[in-house]
Design a protein around this motif. Structure first.
Motif, PDB file in Angstrom:
ATOM      1  N   GLY A 240      38.199  44.723  16.893  1.00  0.00           N
ATOM      2  CA  GLY A 240      37.049  43.923  16.743  1.00  0.00           C
ATOM      3  C   GLY A 240      38.065  42.717  17.707  1.00  0.00           C
ATOM      4  O   GLY A 240      37.073  41.461  17.340  1.00  0.00           O
ATOM      5  N   ILE A 241      37.898  43.265  18.465  1.00  0.00           N
ATOM      6  CA  ILE A 241      38.996  41.939  20.019  1.00  0.00           C
ATOM      7  C   ILE A 241      37.615  42.930  21.110  1.00  0.00           C
ATOM      8  O   ILE A 241      37.747  43.546  22.101  1.00  0.00           O
ATOM      9  N   GLU A 242      36.743  41.528  21.502  1.00  0.00           N
ATOM     10  CA  GLU A 242      36.317  42.481  23.445  1.00  0.00           C
ATOM     11  C   GLU A 242      37.022  41.278  24.538  1.00  0.00           C
ATOM     12  O   GLU A 242      37.673  40.016  24.450  1.00  0.00           O
ATOM     13  N   LEU A 243      37.322  41.778  25.331  1.00  0.00           N
ATOM     14  CA  LEU A 243      37.927  41.483  26.374  1.00  0.00           C
ATOM     15  C   LEU A 243      36.463  41.484  27.756  1.00  0.00           C
ATOM     16  O   LEU A 243      35.823  42.444  27.686  1.00  0.00           O
ATOM     17  N   SER A 244      36.507  40.048  28.410  1.00  0.00           N
ATOM     18  CA  SER A 244      35.899  40.863  29.691  1.00  0.00           C
ATOM     19  C   SER A 244      36.470  40.046  31.201  1.00  0.00           C
ATOM     20  O   SER A 244      37.633  38.859  30.050  1.00  0.00           O
ATOM     21  N   TRP A 245      35.978  40.146  31.768  1.00  0.00           N
ATOM     22  CA  TRP A 245      36.321  38.820  33.123  1.00  0.00           C
ATOM     23  C   TRP A 245      35.440  39.251  33.872  1.00  0.00           C
ATOM     24  O   TRP A 245      34.374  39.724  34.207  1.00  0.00           O
ATOM     25  N   GLN A 246      36.000  38.634  35.004  1.00  0.00           N
ATOM     26  CA  GLN A 246      34.912  38.565  36.575  1.00  0.00           C
ATOM     27  C   GLN A 246      35.936  37.585  37.681  1.00  0.00           C
ATOM     28  O   GLN A 246      37.302  37.427  37.270  1.00  0.00           O
ATOM     29  N   ALA A 247      35.670  38.371  38.675  1.00  0.00           N
ATOM     30  CA  ALA A 247      36.856  37.992  39.457  1.00  0.00           C
ATOM     31  C   ALA A 247      36.526  36.806  40.459  1.00  0.00           C
ATOM     32  O   ALA A 247      34.974  36.715  40.359  1.00  0.00           O
ATOM     33  N   LYS A 248      37.373  36.285  40.794  1.00  0.00           N
ATOM     34  CA  LYS A 248      36.538  35.219  42.012  1.00  0.00           C
ATOM     35  C   LYS A 248      37.658  35.218  42.942  1.00  0.00           C
ATOM     36  O   LYS A 248      39.289  35.768  43.317  1.00  0.00           O
ATOM     37  N   PRO A 249      36.986  34.336  44.047  1.00  0.00           N
ATOM     38  CA  PRO A 249      38.345  33.923  45.443  1.00  0.00           C
ATOM     39  C   PRO A 249      39.493  33.434  45.738  1.00  0.00           C
ATOM     40  O   PRO A 249      39.089  32.078  44.844  1.00  0.00           O
ATOM     41  N   ILE A 250      40.265  33.331  45.960  1.00  0.00           N
ATOM     42  CA  ILE A 250      41.206  32.467  46.341  1.00  0.00           C
ATOM     43  C   ILE A 250      42.304  33.224  47.743  1.00  0.00           C
ATOM     44  O   ILE A 250      42.036  33.746  47.922  1.00  0.00           O
ATOM     45  N   GLY A 251      42.545  31.907  47.962  1.00  0.00           N
ATOM     46  CA  GLY A 251      43.661  32.533  49.329  1.00  0.00           C
ATOM     47  C   GLY A 251      43.373  32.412  50.862  1.00  0.00           C
ATOM     48  O   GLY A 251      41.413  31.994  51.060  1.00  0.00           O
ATOM     49  N   GLY A 252      43.556  33.449  51.172  1.00  0.00           N
ATOM     50  CA  GLY A 252      42.641  33.253  52.761  1.00  0.00           C
ATOM     51  C   GLY A 252      41.616  33.868  52.466  1.00  0.00           C
ATOM     52  O   GLY A 252      40.312  33.882  53.706  1.00  0.00           O
ATOM     53  N   ALA A 253      41.241  34.722  51.374  1.00  0.00           N
ATOM     54  CA  ALA A 253      39.584  35.288  51.505  1.00  0.00           C
ATOM     55  C   ALA A 253      38.459  34.061  51.103  1.00  0.00           C
ATOM     56  O   ALA A 253      37.446  33.965  50.873  1.00  0.00           O
ATOM     57  N   ALA A 254      38.824  32.758  50.236  1.00  0.00           N
ATOM     58  CA  ALA A 254      39.025  31.989  49.265  1.00  0.00           C
ATOM     59  C   ALA A 254      38.022  30.951  50.904  1.00  0.00           C
ATOM     60  O   ALA A 254      37.048  30.624  50.985  1.00  0.00           O
ATOM     61  N   ILE A 255      39.328  30.841  51.458  1.00  0.00           N
ATOM     62  CA  ILE A 255      39.157  30.500  53.320  1.00  0.00           C
ATOM     63  C   ILE A 255      37.908  31.028  53.596  1.00  0.00           C
ATOM     64  O   ILE A 255      36.721  29.992  54.450  1.00  0.00           O
ATOM     65  N   ASP A 256      37.858  32.419  53.990  1.00  0.00           N
ATOM     66  CA  ASP A 256      36.620  32.883  54.540  1.00  0.00           C
ATOM     67  C   ASP A 256      35.364  33.237  53.854  1.00  0.00           C
ATOM     68  O   ASP A 256      33.859  32.913  54.592  1.00  0.00           O
ATOM     69  N   GLN A 257      35.595  32.694  52.576  1.00  0.00           N
ATOM     70  CA  GLN A 257      34.241  32.660  51.850  1.00  0.00           C
ATOM     71  C   GLN A 257      33.943  31.317  51.660  1.00  0.00           C
ATOM     72  O   GLN A 257      32.568  31.600  52.101  1.00  0.00           O
ATOM     73  N   VAL A 258      34.142  30.567  50.922  1.00  0.00           N
ATOM     74  CA  VAL A 258      33.628  29.045  51.230  1.00  0.00           C
ATOM     75  C   VAL A 258      34.518  27.977  52.279  1.00  0.00           C
ATOM     76  O   VAL A 258      34.243  26.737  51.426  1.00  0.00           O
TER      77      VAL A 258
END
Ligand code: NAD
Length: 381
Positions: free
Chosen positions: A41-59
């Motif tokens: 009865g326990i649901e896990l969900s997740w999403q990935a987000k950018p941080i660090g150098g990857a985020a600098i390059d993206q946004v």
């Protein structure tokens, strides 16, 4: 089957270098856990987000608003690592590391927990004699958002040859009290011993530290408290690391002693950490950095990230038995002789594998354990 479903939303922040590889590995294990938790009865969900150098390059910035909002709204955050030579030329506030410091501050995660234990078959990796390592099981609790790294005023003045620099080490009683409670509560789940580390013979902050820790200790009469000066503690952690249970200390001393413990255990790639605040999302990360020298080569050891996931299960999902099962799966693959290159020493029976295969074998071992327990209809979670 439980009718009431509980849903936990997680955020994964792969970051840079080997970060995406070790987070992908942890995701493989997470996917296995999700399948079995669903039956409970326990649901896990997740999403990935950018941080660090990857985020600098993206946004264009190391901690995008969208990443921060997702992290603040999550049950817990699992981070890989940030940084790399591509971004070394940027100003301090614009670098990948600023994203990680900003995230820790925004989540108010003031207690950093770093366990140090000897995993099966890894004794040969430590520079210490096996006698000193027998029974080694230390939990270092480091204050993470105060002390000299954050104190004001700070800065520089003057010109050569008369330059000056100033840092301020400051602690408020409340900052000491809250992290001390974390340490004492942790000790209650372990051997009920806390060693508080300070420099009381020299520093005012340390005198306050010791007074407040002694006061907090009165709430935990079942936990034994002792004190060590940080210089003596640095020596004792090498001479007899097995003699300690929970080690509680302020930010800079903890920074130094936790790396020393990493050296004692002998393998940075297997060390995990949890950073916790008051009820908000916890931040979980392997202790290692982005290791640009081995990034993209399927060589990174994913066990530090997977063991950080075990800490997430324990502290944020409050599923200690799932945490034990993940740790058990890691120990099982090590007992089978599987090694990533950083922890291989050419012993008989050892098989060197890549990041992906190591993660798949841990997930298999976890699935087998959870399947057996569910087949026995054990009240597991
Ligand atoms: P590092 O931890 O990335 O690497 C040190 C050494 O350990 C390297 O030889 C590396 O190959 C090896 N190593 C590290 N993790 C490993 C793993 N999981 N498996 C196998 N080998 C592993 O430290 P560094 O080289 O000083 O720093 C590299 C970059 O990482 C820098 O940009 C630094 O700022 C950043 N860094 C980030 C964090 C973090 O995100 N929390 C922490 C430390 C360093």
């Amino acid at each position: 089957m439980n009718e009431q479903r509980e849903t936990h939303q997680l955020v994964l922040l792969p970051g840079d270098g080997i970060g995406p590889e070790v987070i992908k590995a942890a995701e493989t294990v997470l996917a296995t856990a999700r399948e079995y938790l669903r039956h409970e009865g326990i649901e896990l969900s997740w999403q990935a987000k950018p941080i660090g150098g990857a985020a600098i390059d993206q946004v264009g910035k190391p901690l995008p608003d969208d990443t921060l909002a997702a992290a603040q709204g999550a049950k817990a955050v699992l981070l890989g690592a940030v940084g790399g030579p591509e971004w070394d030329g940027l100003a301090p506030g614009d670098r990948p590391e600023a994203g990680l410091l900003g995230l820790r501050r925004a989540l108010s995660v003031y207690a950093n927990l770093r366990p140090a234990t000897m995993l099966p078959g890894l004794g040969g990796q430590s520079p210490l004699k096996s006698r000193a390592l027998q029974g080694l099981d230390v939990l270092l609790v480091r204050e993470l958002t105060g002390g000299v790294y954050f104190g004001e005023p700070r800065g520089r003045a003057g010109d050569a040859p008369s330059r000056q620099a100033l840092d301020t080490m400051a602690y408020q009683e409340g900052e000491i009290r809250r992290v001390a409670h974390v340490a004492f509560r942790a000790a209650r789940r372990r051997q009920r011993r806390v060693t508080s580390v300070d420099k009381r013979n020299v520093l005012e902050t340390s005198r306050l530290w010791r007074e407040v820790v002694e006061d907090v200790a009165t709430d935990y009469p079942d936990v034994r408290l002792e004190h060590q000066l940080v210089d003596s503690m640095a020596m004792l952690l090498v001479l007899k690391p097995h003699a300690f249970d929970v080690v509680l200390t302020e930010n800079m001393f903890g920074d130094i002693l936790s790396d020393e413990l990493g050296g004692v255990v002998g393998s940075l790639g297997v060390m995990a950490s949890a950073s916790l605040g008051d009820g908000g999302p916890g931040l979980y990360e392997p202790v290692h950095g982005s290791a640009p020298d081995i990034a993209g080569k399927d060589m990174a050891n994913p066990l530090g990230a997977i063991l950080s996931l075990a800490m997430l299960a324990e502290h944020s999902l409050e599923l200690p038995l799932l945490a034990r099962a993940i740790e058990g799966a890691v120990k099982e693959v090590l007992r089978q002789g599987l090694r990533t290159r950083d922890i291989a020493d050419g012993s008989q029976g050892e098989r060197v594998v890549g990041t992906r295969e190591m993660a798949e074998r841990v997930a298999d071992a976890l699935a087998q354990d959870l399947h057996t327990r569910q087949a026995l209809n054990a009240a597991y979670f």
